[in-house]
Design a protein around this motif. Structure first.
Motif, short mmCIF file in Angstrom:
data_model
loop_
_atom_site.label_atom_id
_atom_site.label_comp_id
_atom_site.label_asym_id
_atom_site.label_seq_id
_atom_site.Cartn_x
_atom_site.Cartn_y
_atom_site.Cartn_z
N GLY A 119 39.03 57.25 16.81
CA GLY A 119 39.07 57.29 18.44
C GLY A 119 37.77 57.42 18.90
O GLY A 119 36.80 56.57 19.25
N TYR A 146 42.58 50.51 13.32
CA TYR A 146 43.83 50.86 13.68
C TYR A 146 44.41 49.76 14.40
O TYR A 146 44.33 49.71 15.76
CB TYR A 146 43.82 52.19 14.68
CG TYR A 146 43.52 53.31 13.58
CD1 TYR A 146 44.72 53.98 13.17
CD2 TYR A 146 42.18 53.82 13.29
CE1 TYR A 146 44.27 55.14 12.23
CE2 TYR A 146 42.12 54.92 12.41
CZ TYR A 146 43.05 55.75 11.83
OH TYR A 146 42.70 56.60 11.15
N ALA A 147 44.93 48.66 13.87
CA ALA A 147 45.16 47.26 14.47
C ALA A 147 46.55 46.96 14.57
O ALA A 147 47.17 46.13 14.92
CB ALA A 147 44.57 46.25 13.89
N GLY A 148 47.33 48.29 14.59
CA GLY A 148 48.99 47.96 14.68
C GLY A 148 49.32 47.71 13.30
O GLY A 148 48.89 47.27 12.28
N ARG A 149 50.74 47.83 13.19
CA ARG A 149 51.37 47.58 11.92
C ARG A 149 51.31 46.02 11.68
O ARG A 149 51.27 45.62 10.27
CB ARG A 149 52.85 47.91 12.19
CG ARG A 149 52.72 49.37 12.17
CD ARG A 149 54.29 50.11 11.99
NE ARG A 149 54.44 51.33 11.60
CZ ARG A 149 55.10 52.19 11.31
NH1 ARG A 149 56.43 51.66 10.99
NH2 ARG A 149 55.07 53.55 11.11
N SER A 172 46.47 44.07 16.85
CA SER A 172 45.96 44.59 18.03
C SER A 172 44.52 44.84 17.81
O SER A 172 43.80 44.88 16.85
CB SER A 172 46.64 46.07 18.27
OG SER A 172 48.07 45.83 18.18
N GLN A 173 43.82 45.28 19.26
CA GLN A 173 42.42 45.80 19.01
C GLN A 173 42.35 46.69 18.05
O GLN A 173 43.05 47.80 17.84
CB GLN A 173 42.33 46.27 20.58
CG GLN A 173 40.74 46.74 20.80
CD GLN A 173 39.77 45.68 20.65
OE1 GLN A 173 40.14 44.54 21.03
NE2 GLN A 173 38.53 45.93 20.36
N SER A 174 41.32 46.53 17.32
CA SER A 174 41.14 47.47 16.11
C SER A 174 40.21 48.94 16.37
O SER A 174 40.49 49.87 15.81
CB SER A 174 40.17 46.57 14.90
OG SER A 174 40.71 45.50 14.66
N ALA A 184 38.53 51.43 19.37
CA ALA A 184 38.61 51.94 20.87
C ALA A 184 37.55 51.63 21.82
O ALA A 184 37.55 51.96 22.90
CB ALA A 184 38.92 53.44 20.82
N ASP A 185 36.44 51.01 21.18
CA ASP A 185 35.27 50.54 22.03
C ASP A 185 34.81 49.17 21.25
O ASP A 185 35.21 48.98 20.09
CB ASP A 185 34.21 51.53 21.68
CG ASP A 185 33.31 51.67 22.99
OD1 ASP A 185 33.28 50.54 23.66
OD2 ASP A 185 32.71 52.81 23.56
N ASN A 214 46.91 51.55 9.89
CA ASN A 214 48.45 51.21 10.31
C ASN A 214 49.19 50.65 9.52
O ASN A 214 50.41 50.54 9.76
CB ASN A 214 48.65 50.59 11.85
CG ASN A 214 47.86 51.49 12.91
OD1 ASN A 214 47.01 51.04 13.68
ND2 ASN A 214 48.43 52.65 12.86
#
Lengths: 428, 123
Positions: A315, A342-345, A349-351, A353-354, A369
């Motif tokens: 994060g 952290y690209a969703g299961r 998703s966006q990996s 936070a920036d 994830n």
């Protein structure tokens, strides 16, 4: 600065009447070790258990993992500023007990510490399942605050590693590796045609359970500075971090940083590995601006051509990572960033936070994830109520046969952002 | 000067006497959206909204610091809060955890120390 690292490969660990290393086996006098590491007023009880590769054992919750090392020649001692005086370490000779780790276990805060399975699919996701683990389980006195609890368990872990490490002092190593970093003016003369490469080592530094210490100093209070890589091999950087099991850097990872190893491997051949710039990951945005300004300034000042940047945690550090990348690139220096996702299961998703278009060279260490099923184990070292919390935490995760469904972020070291991981990518 | 927007009762209890606190009975996402509203009104974000590595679907507590002064829209602040909201929604769409009181106390304590480190940096 030149360090000889003498590796002693251990093939088994056993409890015995006397602590010693003999024939590749580490024997431990449990009573003596308990006496050596005990005495903290905050801890009610300490126990030591052994977990070997292949055992049907789950260790949880894991706080830190530490490799036993000892200083044999040269200034200072292991873990300067923590267990030893603040002499500058990183030169002379150090011995390491390989394939062995002290693992500190015991719940400090809910759900945040990790899992090490010694067999099954979970074991494949953590490099620490390959070690003979000397697990130190600490029970706090009633009502102990989290801060004091973390500090007590942190110190007990280092004392345990130092206790075991000292029995390596007089052993002839199986292998001696030499690492040398010369003053930059000398190395540039020596390797005039090689690109000058540095390593920006980002340390998790946000507050309780998110802290890292450098020569005993809380790293959130530092401005970015330079270290010889070999200082880190002698324990100049240690973990006080309990959060984000998969991508925090346990002390073991600081001692065995894969990026430093790889850069040394190429030093004098493909690159001139100039040194390490350590920086922090603070909560206050002005701190982030200042620290990233300073990393870029130091990179420019050193005349670097390329930089590898690794981050720690989830994060907030993504912002530091991108700030470092953008500002160093703006100085005309090429960067490669090393992270996890952290690209969703489903992994789509966006990996991070920036993001920024200058971050165009990225190494990932896996999607935290990703979900796996951990089979039931015969024995749990640590606290079973913690596993119940994980298992009961979301619907359907605890299966009738006792197996549990977790994201790999629960597994210690699964997606470590220095590359000390078992996951890899293959092209087909 | 700055204000801490929080839904963490521990932050209110321990910091109310020395900091300006805006306590809101809302969830983590609600705190981020309130921060975004203020950024649109010209305030500047001073602490990172994804402070700490406890994931947004694990903890429900969030405290963040925002400037009292107003100026032109700060695009850096807006970029950070939008990314944080996007990340939070991603996690909330996965799984939300249910905790006992002890774990909730731990998460309040962690959030308190994270925002405390921002306050120390500001002073």
């Amino acid at each position: 600065m030149r360090l000889e690292l003498g590796n002693i490969f251990i093939k088994d660990v056993k409890f015995s009447g006397a602590t010693k290393v003999d024939g590749g086996v580490l024997y431990i006098n449990k009573e003596e070790m308990l006496k050596e590491i005990g005495g903290d007023e905050h801890i009610k009880n300490i126990d030591i258990e052994l977990a070997h590769p292949g055992d049907e054992i789950r260790i949880t919750p894991v706080k830190d993992v530490i490799e036993p090392r000892v200083k044999v020649e040269g200034p200072g001692g292991i873990f300067p500023g923590i267990l030893s005086k603040v002499d500058t370490v990183g030169s002379g000779r150090t011995h390491a007990l390989k394939n062995v780790a002290v693992v500190t276990a015991g719940k400090i805060v809910g759900f945040q510490e990790g899992i090490i399975d010694m067999t099954g699919i979970g074991a494949e996701y953590t490099p620490f399942s390959k070690n003979h683990n000397v697990v130190v389980v600490c029970q706090p006195v009633d009502g102990l605050k989290q801060y004091d609890h973390e500090a007590a368990v942190r110190m007990i872990g280092f004392k345990a590693a130092a206790y075991l490490g000292k029995f390596a002092k007089d052993i002839t190593p199986d292998e001696v590796k030499t690492y040398e970093t010369e003053p930059i003016l000398d190395s540039v003369k020596k390797y005039p045609d090689l690109p000058k490469v540095g390593y920006v080592y980002m340390l998790q530094t946000q507050g309780l359970l998110h802290d890292t210490y450098v020569y005993g100093v809380d790293a959130k209070k530092i401005v970015p500075t330079l270290l010889y890589p070999t200082e880190i091999m002698d324990g100049a950087i240690i973990s006080g971090n309990c959060v984000s099991a998969c991508d925090k850097n346990p002390t073991y990872v600081h001692l065995n940083n894969g990026i430093i190893e790889e850069l040394y491997e190429k030093h004098g051949k493909e690159i001139n590995f100039v040194g390490v710039i350590i920086t922090n990951e603070n909560v206050f945005l002005a701190d982030k601006e200042r620290s990233s300004n300073w990393t870029a300034k130091l990179c420019k000042f050193l005349g670097l051509d390329g930089v590898v940047i690794s981050q720690e945690g989830f994060g907030n550090p993504d912002t530091d990572l991108i700030m470092n990348c953008k500002k160093i690139e703006s100085e005309g220096i090429k960067t490669v960033i090393v992270t996890d996702e952290y690209a969703g299961r489903d992994g789509v998703s966006q990996s991070l936070a920036d993001a920024d278009e200058k971050a165009d060279a990225v190494v990932t260490n896996g999607n935290a994830n990703e979900t796996i099923i951990l089979p039931p184990m015969k024995k749990i070292i640590g606290m079973t109520d913690y596993v119940d919390v994980v298992a009961g935490g979301f619907d359907g995760s605890l299966r009738p046969d006792g197996s549990i469904e977790v994201e790999i972020q629960a597994i210690t070291g699964a997606t470590n952002e220095t590359g000390y991981v078992t996951l890899s990518t293959k092209g087909f | 000067m700055a204000t801490i927007i929080t839904n963490n009762p521990l932050v209110f209890e321990r910091m109310n006497s020395r900091c300006k606190i805006d306590f809101r009975e809302t969830d983590l996402k609600g705190i981020l959206i309130e921060a975004r509203n203020r950024i649109h009104a010209g305030h500047k974000l001073l602490s990172h909204p994804l402070s700490g590595s406890v994931k947004p679907n694990e903890t429900n507590y969030k405290s963040l610091m925002i400037s009292d002064e107003k100026a032109e829209l700060d695009l850096d602040s807006l970029g950070i809060i939008e990314s944080a909201i996007e990340t939070t929604l991603k996690f909330l769409n996965m799984k939300e955890y249910k905790w006992d009181i002890k774990v909730l106390d731990d998460f309040q304590e962690i959030d308190f120390t994270l925002i405390s480190s921002a306050v120390e940096s500001m002073i």
